[in-house]
Each structure stands twice: as C-alpha cells, then as structure tokens.
Scaffold this active site. Structure first.
Site, PDB file in Angstrom:
ATOM      1  N   ARG A   1      19.604  35.213  15.918  1.00 35.73           N
ATOM      2  CA  ARG A   1      20.216  33.879  15.811  1.00 35.73           C
ATOM      3  C   ARG A   1      19.282  32.735  16.220  1.00 35.73           C
ATOM      4  O   ARG A   1      19.717  31.725  16.773  1.00 35.73           O
ATOM      5  CB  ARG A   1      21.486  33.794  16.655  1.00 35.73           C
ATOM      6  CG  ARG A   1      22.622  34.632  16.187  1.00 35.73           C
ATOM      7  CD  ARG A   1      23.124  34.196  14.801  1.00 35.73           C
ATOM      8  NE  ARG A   1      24.358  34.853  14.494  1.00 35.73           N
ATOM      9  CZ  ARG A   1      24.431  36.099  14.008  1.00 35.73           C
ATOM     10  NH1 ARG A   1      23.354  36.778  13.753  1.00 35.73           N
ATOM     11  NH2 ARG A   1      25.614  36.632  13.764  1.00 35.73           N
TER      12      ARG A   1
ATOM     13  N   SER B   1      31.222  32.522  15.832  1.00 33.08           N
ATOM     14  CA  SER B   1      30.953  33.042  17.187  1.00 33.08           C
ATOM     15  C   SER B   1      30.358  31.907  18.024  1.00 33.08           C
ATOM     16  O   SER B   1      29.360  31.317  17.613  1.00 33.08           O
ATOM     17  CB  SER B   1      29.907  34.153  17.141  1.00 33.08           C
ATOM     18  OG  SER B   1      30.355  35.222  16.368  1.00 33.08           O
TER      19      SER B   1
ATOM     20  N   GLU C   1      25.513  29.932  20.944  1.00 34.60           N
ATOM     21  CA  GLU C   1      24.667  29.910  19.739  1.00 34.60           C
ATOM     22  C   GLU C   1      25.027  28.686  18.899  1.00 34.60           C
ATOM     23  O   GLU C   1      24.285  28.277  18.021  1.00 34.60           O
ATOM     24  CB  GLU C   1      24.754  31.241  18.961  1.00 34.60           C
ATOM     25  CG  GLU C   1      26.061  31.530  18.306  1.00 34.60           C
ATOM     26  CD  GLU C   1      25.865  32.044  16.892  1.00 34.60           C
ATOM     27  OE1 GLU C   1      24.976  31.522  16.210  1.00 34.60           O
ATOM     28  OE2 GLU C   1      26.625  32.933  16.476  1.00 34.60           O
TER      29      GLU C   1
HETATM   30  N1  EPU Z   1      35.619  42.542  20.980  1.00 37.42           N
HETATM   31  C1  EPU Z   1      36.586  42.557  21.944  1.00 37.42           C
HETATM   32  N2  EPU Z   1      37.412  41.484  22.054  1.00 37.42           N
HETATM   33  C2  EPU Z   1      37.341  40.410  21.238  1.00 37.42           C
HETATM   34  C3  EPU Z   1      36.354  40.410  20.238  1.00 37.42           C
HETATM   35  C4  EPU Z   1      35.494  41.483  20.113  1.00 37.42           C
HETATM   36  O1  EPU Z   1      36.689  43.496  22.701  1.00 37.42           O
HETATM   37  O2  EPU Z   1      38.142  39.469  21.387  1.00 37.42           O
HETATM   38  C5  EPU Z   1      34.690  43.697  20.879  1.00 37.42           C
HETATM   39  C6  EPU Z   1      35.215  44.835  20.024  1.00 37.42           C
HETATM   40  O3  EPU Z   1      34.888  46.026  20.686  1.00 37.42           O
HETATM   41  C7  EPU Z   1      34.382  44.765  18.762  1.00 37.42           C
HETATM   42  C8  EPU Z   1      33.088  44.179  19.274  1.00 37.42           C
HETATM   43  O4  EPU Z   1      33.481  43.275  20.302  1.00 37.42           O
HETATM   44  O5  EPU Z   1      34.211  46.031  18.232  1.00 37.42           O
HETATM   45  C9  EPU Z   1      32.279  43.447  18.240  1.00 37.42           C
HETATM   46  O6  EPU Z   1      33.098  42.481  17.589  1.00 37.42           O
HETATM   47  P1  EPU Z   1      32.794  42.042  16.080  1.00 37.42           P
HETATM   48  O7  EPU Z   1      32.555  43.226  15.246  1.00 37.42           O
HETATM   49  O8  EPU Z   1      33.851  41.092  15.652  1.00 37.42           O
HETATM   50  O9  EPU Z   1      31.403  41.311  16.161  1.00 37.42           O
HETATM   51  P2  EPU Z   1      30.821  40.274  17.213  1.00 37.42           P
HETATM   52  O10 EPU Z   1      29.748  40.970  17.973  1.00 37.42           O
HETATM   53  O11 EPU Z   1      31.864  39.558  17.957  1.00 37.42           O
HETATM   54  C10 EPU Z   1      28.862  39.529  15.616  1.00 37.42           C
HETATM   55  C11 EPU Z   1      28.313  38.238  15.100  1.00 37.42           C
HETATM   56  C12 EPU Z   1      29.198  37.718  13.979  1.00 37.42           C
HETATM   57  C13 EPU Z   1      29.219  38.744  12.860  1.00 37.42           C
HETATM   58  C14 EPU Z   1      29.764  40.065  13.434  1.00 37.42           C
HETATM   59  C15 EPU Z   1      29.709  41.194  12.444  1.00 37.42           C
HETATM   60  C16 EPU Z   1      27.175  37.232  16.995  1.00 37.42           C
HETATM   61  C17 EPU Z   1      27.219  36.171  18.039  1.00 37.42           C
HETATM   62  N3  EPU Z   1      28.240  37.270  16.179  1.00 37.42           N
HETATM   63  O12 EPU Z   1      30.124  39.236  16.200  1.00 37.42           O
HETATM   64  O13 EPU Z   1      28.627  36.532  13.465  1.00 37.42           O
HETATM   65  O14 EPU Z   1      30.038  38.321  11.795  1.00 37.42           O
HETATM   66  O15 EPU Z   1      28.953  40.478  14.565  1.00 37.42           O
HETATM   67  O16 EPU Z   1      28.399  41.594  12.255  1.00 37.42           O
HETATM   68  O17 EPU Z   1      26.210  37.969  16.912  1.00 37.42           O
HETATM   69  C18 EPU Z   1      28.640  34.170  13.861  1.00 37.42           C
HETATM   70  O18 EPU Z   1      27.481  34.302  14.261  1.00 37.42           O
HETATM   71  O19 EPU Z   1      29.212  33.050  13.824  1.00 37.42           O
HETATM   72  C19 EPU Z   1      29.375  35.348  13.450  1.00 37.42           C
HETATM   73  C20 EPU Z   1      30.662  35.302  13.112  1.00 37.42           C
END
Ligand code: EPU
Length: 343
Positions: free
Chosen positions: A167, A237, A339
């Site tokens: 990012r 995010s 970010e």
């Molecule tokens: N989780 C929780 N509680 C929550 C949200 C998430 O426990 O309220 C845990 C769950 O275990 C889940 C894990 O977090 O399995 C990961 O969540 P998710 O798959 O939604 O992905 P993320 O890590 O929150 C990242 C990127 C997203 C991207 C997704 C999918 C970053 C900061 N964000 O989110 O990117 O779409 O992975 O690859 O790296 C963005 O940058 O704006 C964005 C949406």
C-alpha cells in the site's frame, strides 16, 4: 487563471468517497498533459500547496484545502505492444480503475481480475499500490510516467524506481509527482490466483475457469463485505494490516488463540488483520455504531453521506481514528498506521 480553467472556492464533497463537507481554495480538472506547466506556475506564483486528486477514494478531509487541488481526468487506453504471451497496455491516469479491469478481461488481457470493483482511478491505484485477494498492481507495472510538482519535468519510472511496498510507493510517500500514465504488462494467458480462502470455492469448478468468473466472484465477495460507497461514505480499509515479528505474533496468539495470523511467504514477519484488532478492542459501543461498518471493523464510515452532513464530521472521525489507534495500542501493543490520507 481564466485560461487555465481554475475555479475558486469549490466544494469537493462529491469528488471524494467519504462524502464530507470539503472545499478547496482553488480547483481544476486536468484534461490534458499540456495544462500541467501552467498550473504549476500558477501555484508557484501564489505559493500554494498542490494536491493531486484521483477518484478521491482514499482520503479523509477535515478542513478547507488552502491550495490548488488538481483532479486527474486524463483519459485514454492503447495497446502499444503485443507478443504471443503478453500485451503492453498504456492507460491514462484519470481512467476509472474498475472499468479498466472489466475492459481488459473483455479484450483478453489478464491479471487484474482479483482487483475488480476497487474504487478510484488508475493513477490512484498506482500511487497506493492497490491490492486485493493476494494480487497487487505492482506486479503488472512496466513503467509509470509522472511530472515533478517541483520542476514540472516529465519522468518515466521503471517498476523498481516506483519503490512499491504494501500500500505504498514513491508517489504516495513523497507527494511530489502527478502521475499521468501507466504501462501495464498483462498476460495473454489467464492464470487464476485463488489462494484467498473465499475464492477457493472456484477451484472445484468442473469446466475451465474464466477471468470473467473470477471477477464476478470477487465482485460478489466485495459486495457482501464492504459498503457501497455510492450510498455510504467510506475510503475502504482505513488502516494497513500491521506486520509484527513472529515472536510477538506467537506471544499474542497464546493470549488470543482465536486471533487470525498470516505468514507472508519469505518474510520474517506475520500479518495480523487490523479488522480483528479493532473488533476486539475496547472501543465504545457508541463509537462503533456511528463510525464502523457493521460487517467489517476496518471500514470507517460516514453514514450521513448524501444527507445533511455536519461540518464537524471529518474532525470527529479523526478523533475516533485516534481513539482506535490508542485502544489497539493499549490492548495489543500494536501501532495501527492509517492507509487513508487525512487532510
Ligand atoms: N476480520 C475480523 N473482524 C473484522 C474484519 C476482519 O476478525 O471486522 C478478520 C477475519 O479473520 C478475516 C480477516 O480479518 O478473515 C481478513 O479480512 P478481509 O479478508 O476482509 O481482508 P482485510 O485484511 O481486512 C485486506 C485489504 C483489502 C482487500 C482485502 C482482500 C488492507 C488494509 N486491506 O483487507 O483492501 O480488499 O484484504 O484482499 O490490506 C483497501 O485497501 O481499501 C481494501 C479494501
């Protein structure tokens, strides 16, 4: 100023996805590269700071911008080289990212499908090194063309010179460039990346999987987890997922066995989802209800978007951002880094 089409005191409430009351002292839409020199001279003569805006999908504004906002509206797509295995596609930075992804799939240029439905422009995508479902844009970058805000000179950056990180890129960390176009190297052969768990369901598909099907599934997942930014104010995010040493990760997992943890291939660090940390922090119920998306704690929202949004909402949102950082730091000893850019 008239020749340059610069407007004064312009509302940018509809030009960013958070939907907050936001104004700029000066504002202009960039439609041709030739405008750049004149615009930079104008800003220099008035000693104004310059802010480059793409789709405004990664910012949280809190007060009137006292300089010149240049919104990138440069358009154009052109295949500049084709071989048996790949295409080099040149795209202007003001093009809409998601529309580009759909267009590449239709025209049999592959690689971008996991990044379907990410809001914003192509320029913004490069600046932030966007990524989703185990694919990020940097791996497709052949070169990036940008103009220096200091000298007005044009420079073509190789992928290495862009200094891409999770990012981040030289364009985001230095704030000194306006990206005008990008050359993407896309494959002619579709190779799905299905390592992200919710996408693995596609692996069992009996017929040969297409890029369109992957894109559709990604869109479905995003619609089910993330708010529709046309209706709810958001910048996706809000924080980057923190990376901690493996020792620290193991220590935390002893305390919280249910905490998800990801090990990045070849890295000495482990990634903890910021969403989980926020969900399990001691942030008040009142703050959660007003500022967090109910399906995903990493998404900070402005539920008043489209209505009568209070002028203090941006500042109140930042106060909650700081509260989240302090709660996560107290609870888990981890510093969350936004970010999203706060102005
Ligand atoms: N989780 C929780 N509680 C929550 C949200 C998430 O426990 O309220 C845990 C769950 O275990 C889940 C894990 O977090 O399995 C990961 O969540 P998710 O798959 O939604 O992905 P993320 O890590 O929150 C990242 C990127 C997203 C991207 C997704 C999918 C970053 C900061 N964000 O989110 O990117 O779409 O992975 O690859 O790296 C963005 O940058 O704006 C964005 C949406």
């Amino acid at each position: 100023m008239k020749d340059l089409a610069i407007q004064k005191n312009v509302s940018l409430q509809d030009r960013h996805t958070f939907g907050l009351p936001w104004k700029s002292r000066f504002f202009v839409e960039l439609e041709k590269e030739e405008q750049i020199a004149g615009l930079l001279n104008f800003a220099k003569s008035k000693e104004l700071p310059v802010l480059i805006l793409g789709g405004g999908s990664n910012m949280l504004p809190t007060e009137t911008y006292k300089g010149l906002v240049i919104q990138n509206k440069l358009t154009g797509r052109e295949v500049i080289k084709e071989t048996k295995t790949f295409s080099l596609l040149q795209v202007a930075a003001g093009e809409d990212w998601h529309k580009l992804v759909l267009w590449t799939i239709k025209n049999e240029m592959f690689g971008l499908e996991n990044m379907s439905l990410i809001p914003g422009t192509v320029g913004g995508a490069v600046v932030q090194n966007i990524g989703a479902y185990d694919v990020d844009i940097q791996r497709f970058i052949y070169s990036v063309t940008a103009y220096s805000l200091n000298t007005g000179k044009k420079k073509v950056f190789t992928r290495d010179e862009c200094k891409f990180e999770y990012r981040n890129s030289i364009f985001k960390s230095s704030d000194l460039w306006v990206v005008t176009s990008v050359i993407l190297k896309l494959s002619k052969k579709f190779k799905p990346v299905l390592t992200y768990k919710p996408l693995q369901i596609l692996q069992s598909s009996t017929s040969e999987l297409t890029a369109k099907e992957v894109s559709r599934e990604v869109i479905k997942i995003r619609r089910s987890k993330l708010p529709d930014w046309n209706r709810v104010g958001t910048a996706g995010s809000f924080f980057a997922n923190p990376r901690v040493s493996k020792t620290k990760a193991r220590r935390l997992q002893k305390l919280y066995p249910e905490m998800p943890l990801f090990y990045n291939y070849g890295s000495t660090k482990a990634t903890i989802p910021a969403g989980w940390l926020i969900e399990h922090s001691s942030l008040s119920e009142k703050n959660r209800k007003e500022f967090l998306y109910h399906k995903h704690a990493l998404i900070i929202v402005n539920k008043e978007k489209g209505g009568d949004v209070s002028i203090t909402k941006g500042k109140r949102t930042v106060a909650v951002v700081e509260r989240i950082q302090s709660k996560v730091s107290q609870g888990f000893g981890i510093d969350l880094r936004p970010e999203v850019r706060i102005f």
